[in-house]
Motif scaffolding. Structure first.
Motif, PDB file in Angstrom:
ATOM      1  N   ASN A  21       0.834  -1.204   0.000  1.00  0.00           N
ATOM      2  CA  ASN A  21       0.000   0.000   0.000  1.00  0.00           C
ATOM      3  C   ASN A  21       0.869   1.255   0.000  1.00  0.00           C
ATOM      4  O   ASN A  21       0.600   2.205  -0.739  1.00  0.00           O
ATOM      5  CB  ASN A  21      -0.946  -0.016   1.191  1.00  0.00           C
ATOM      6  N   SER A  22       1.919   1.252   0.803  1.00  0.00           N
ATOM      7  CA  SER A  22       2.841   2.392   0.830  1.00  0.00           C
ATOM      8  C   SER A  22       3.524   2.571  -0.525  1.00  0.00           C
ATOM      9  O   SER A  22       3.702   3.699  -0.998  1.00  0.00           O
ATOM     10  CB  SER A  22       3.903   2.189   1.911  1.00  0.00           C
ATOM     11  N   LEU A  23       3.894   1.469  -1.152  1.00  0.00           N
ATOM     12  CA  LEU A  23       4.503   1.522  -2.477  1.00  0.00           C
ATOM     13  C   LEU A  23       3.555   2.150  -3.493  1.00  0.00           C
ATOM     14  O   LEU A  23       3.958   3.002  -4.295  1.00  0.00           O
ATOM     15  CB  LEU A  23       4.900   0.121  -2.943  1.00  0.00           C
ATOM     16  N   CYS A  24       2.300   1.737  -3.454  1.00  0.00           N
ATOM     17  CA  CYS A  24       1.304   2.279  -4.384  1.00  0.00           C
ATOM     18  C   CYS A  24       1.107   3.784  -4.178  1.00  0.00           C
ATOM     19  O   CYS A  24       0.931   4.526  -5.142  1.00  0.00           O
ATOM     20  CB  CYS A  24      -0.027   1.555  -4.227  1.00  0.00           C
ATOM     21  N   ILE A  25       1.162   4.217  -2.940  1.00  0.00           N
ATOM     22  CA  ILE A  25       0.988   5.638  -2.647  1.00  0.00           C
ATOM     23  C   ILE A  25       2.209   6.431  -3.107  1.00  0.00           C
ATOM     24  O   ILE A  25       2.083   7.464  -3.769  1.00  0.00           O
ATOM     25  CB  ILE A  25       0.717   5.859  -1.145  1.00  0.00           C
ATOM     26  N   VAL A  26       3.401   5.942  -2.786  1.00  0.00           N
ATOM     27  CA  VAL A  26       4.627   6.665  -3.130  1.00  0.00           C
ATOM     28  C   VAL A  26       4.846   6.713  -4.642  1.00  0.00           C
ATOM     29  O   VAL A  26       5.212   7.752  -5.192  1.00  0.00           O
ATOM     30  CB  VAL A  26       5.849   6.019  -2.424  1.00  0.00           C
ATOM     31  N   LYS A  27       4.626   5.601  -5.304  1.00  0.00           N
ATOM     32  CA  LYS A  27       4.847   5.542  -6.754  1.00  0.00           C
ATOM     33  C   LYS A  27       3.649   6.052  -7.560  1.00  0.00           C
ATOM     34  O   LYS A  27       3.695   6.046  -8.783  1.00  0.00           O
ATOM     35  CB  LYS A  27       5.165   4.106  -7.190  1.00  0.00           C
ATOM     36  N   GLU A  28       2.595   6.449  -6.856  1.00  0.00           N
ATOM     37  CA  GLU A  28       1.381   6.984  -7.479  1.00  0.00           C
ATOM     38  C   GLU A  28       0.830   6.038  -8.552  1.00  0.00           C
ATOM     39  O   GLU A  28       0.540   6.440  -9.682  1.00  0.00           O
ATOM     40  CB  GLU A  28       1.645   8.370  -8.057  1.00  0.00           C
ATOM     41  N   ILE A  29       0.701   4.788  -8.177  1.00  0.00           N
ATOM     42  CA  ILE A  29       0.136   3.777  -9.077  1.00  0.00           C
ATOM     43  C   ILE A  29      -1.364   4.034  -9.186  1.00  0.00           C
ATOM     44  O   ILE A  29      -2.042   4.206  -8.174  1.00  0.00           O
ATOM     45  CB  ILE A  29       0.428   2.362  -8.552  1.00  0.00           C
ATOM     46  N   PRO A  30      -1.898   4.043 -10.408  1.00  0.00           N
ATOM     47  CA  PRO A  30      -3.334   4.325 -10.576  1.00  0.00           C
ATOM     48  C   PRO A  30      -4.218   3.289  -9.871  1.00  0.00           C
ATOM     49  O   PRO A  30      -3.829   2.133  -9.702  1.00  0.00           O
ATOM     50  CB  PRO A  30      -3.541   4.252 -12.091  1.00  0.00           C
ATOM     51  N   GLU A  31      -5.398   3.732  -9.482  1.00  0.00           N
ATOM     52  CA  GLU A  31      -6.343   2.871  -8.751  1.00  0.00           C
ATOM     53  C   GLU A  31      -6.685   1.597  -9.515  1.00  0.00           C
ATOM     54  O   GLU A  31      -6.878   0.552  -8.914  1.00  0.00           O
ATOM     55  CB  GLU A  31      -7.628   3.647  -8.445  1.00  0.00           C
ATOM     56  N   GLU A  32      -6.778   1.666 -10.823  1.00  0.00           N
ATOM     57  CA  GLU A  32      -7.173   0.494 -11.595  1.00  0.00           C
ATOM     58  C   GLU A  32      -6.059  -0.551 -11.685  1.00  0.00           C
ATOM     59  O   GLU A  32      -6.329  -1.714 -11.954  1.00  0.00           O
ATOM     60  CB  GLU A  32      -7.641   0.884 -13.006  1.00  0.00           C
ATOM     61  N   ARG A  33      -4.815  -0.173 -11.436  1.00  0.00           N
ATOM     62  CA  ARG A  33      -3.700  -1.129 -11.464  1.00  0.00           C
ATOM     63  C   ARG A  33      -3.376  -1.697 -10.091  1.00  0.00           C
ATOM     64  O   ARG A  33      -2.697  -2.728  -9.997  1.00  0.00           O
ATOM     65  CB  ARG A  33      -2.453  -0.457 -12.035  1.00  0.00           C
ATOM     66  N   GLN A  34      -3.839  -1.058  -9.041  1.00  0.00           N
ATOM     67  CA  GLN A  34      -3.486  -1.488  -7.690  1.00  0.00           C
ATOM     68  C   GLN A  34      -3.936  -2.912  -7.358  1.00  0.00           C
ATOM     69  O   GLN A  34      -3.159  -3.666  -6.756  1.00  0.00           O
ATOM     70  CB  GLN A  34      -4.018  -0.499  -6.658  1.00  0.00           C
ATOM     71  N   PRO A  35      -5.147  -3.341  -7.728  1.00  0.00           N
ATOM     72  CA  PRO A  35      -5.515  -4.735  -7.418  1.00  0.00           C
ATOM     73  C   PRO A  35      -4.580  -5.762  -8.069  1.00  0.00           C
ATOM     74  O   PRO A  35      -4.264  -6.788  -7.457  1.00  0.00           O
ATOM     75  CB  PRO A  35      -6.930  -4.867  -7.981  1.00  0.00           C
ATOM     76  N   LYS A  36      -4.102  -5.464  -9.267  1.00  0.00           N
ATOM     77  CA  LYS A  36      -3.169  -6.379  -9.929  1.00  0.00           C
ATOM     78  C   LYS A  36      -1.841  -6.435  -9.179  1.00  0.00           C
ATOM     79  O   LYS A  36      -1.252  -7.514  -9.022  1.00  0.00           O
ATOM     80  CB  LYS A  36      -2.951  -5.930 -11.375  1.00  0.00           C
ATOM     81  N   VAL A  37      -1.369  -5.287  -8.705  1.00  0.00           N
ATOM     82  CA  VAL A  37      -0.121  -5.240  -7.931  1.00  0.00           C
ATOM     83  C   VAL A  37      -0.277  -6.036  -6.644  1.00  0.00           C
ATOM     84  O   VAL A  37       0.577  -6.864  -6.305  1.00  0.00           O
ATOM     85  CB  VAL A  37       0.282  -3.777  -7.634  1.00  0.00           C
ATOM     86  N   PHE A  38      -1.376  -5.810  -5.919  1.00  0.00           N
ATOM     87  CA  PHE A  38      -1.614  -6.532  -4.670  1.00  0.00           C
ATOM     88  C   PHE A  38      -1.724  -8.036  -4.916  1.00  0.00           C
ATOM     89  O   PHE A  38      -1.154  -8.839  -4.180  1.00  0.00           O
ATOM     90  CB  PHE A  38      -2.891  -6.029  -3.987  1.00  0.00           C
ATOM     91  N   ARG A  39      -2.458  -8.423  -5.952  1.00  0.00           N
ATOM     92  CA  ARG A  39      -2.653  -9.838  -6.254  1.00  0.00           C
ATOM     93  C   ARG A  39      -1.322 -10.518  -6.570  1.00  0.00           C
ATOM     94  O   ARG A  39      -1.017 -11.593  -6.051  1.00  0.00           O
ATOM     95  CB  ARG A  39      -3.622 -10.003  -7.421  1.00  0.00           C
TER      96      ARG A  39
END
Length: 59
Positions: A21-39
């Motif tokens: 979650n911190s990585l997604c916030i810092v790297k500003e990963i778009p909301e639609e790509r975040q579930p794929k990153v987490f998975r």
């Protein structure tokens, strides 16, 4: 032994998800790509934990 490892695995997954979650916030990963990153990260960590358990079980 298995109950200790399950508690440890849940703790590790929780920490990794917080870090993801911190990585997604810092790297500003778009909301639609975040579930794929987490998975992807959760699957890889689960495989790592499962292989670690099998190694501990048979050594």
């Amino acid at each position: 032994m298995i109950s200790i490892f399950i508690i440890f695995a849940i703790f590790i997954l929780y920490i990794i998800n917080n870090l993801t979650n911190s990585l997604c916030i810092v790297k500003e990963i778009p909301e639609e790509r975040q579930p794929k990153v987490f998975r992807t990260i959760n699957i890889l960590i689960t495989i790592l934990l499962f292989s670690s358990y099998i190694e501990i079980l048979y050594t």
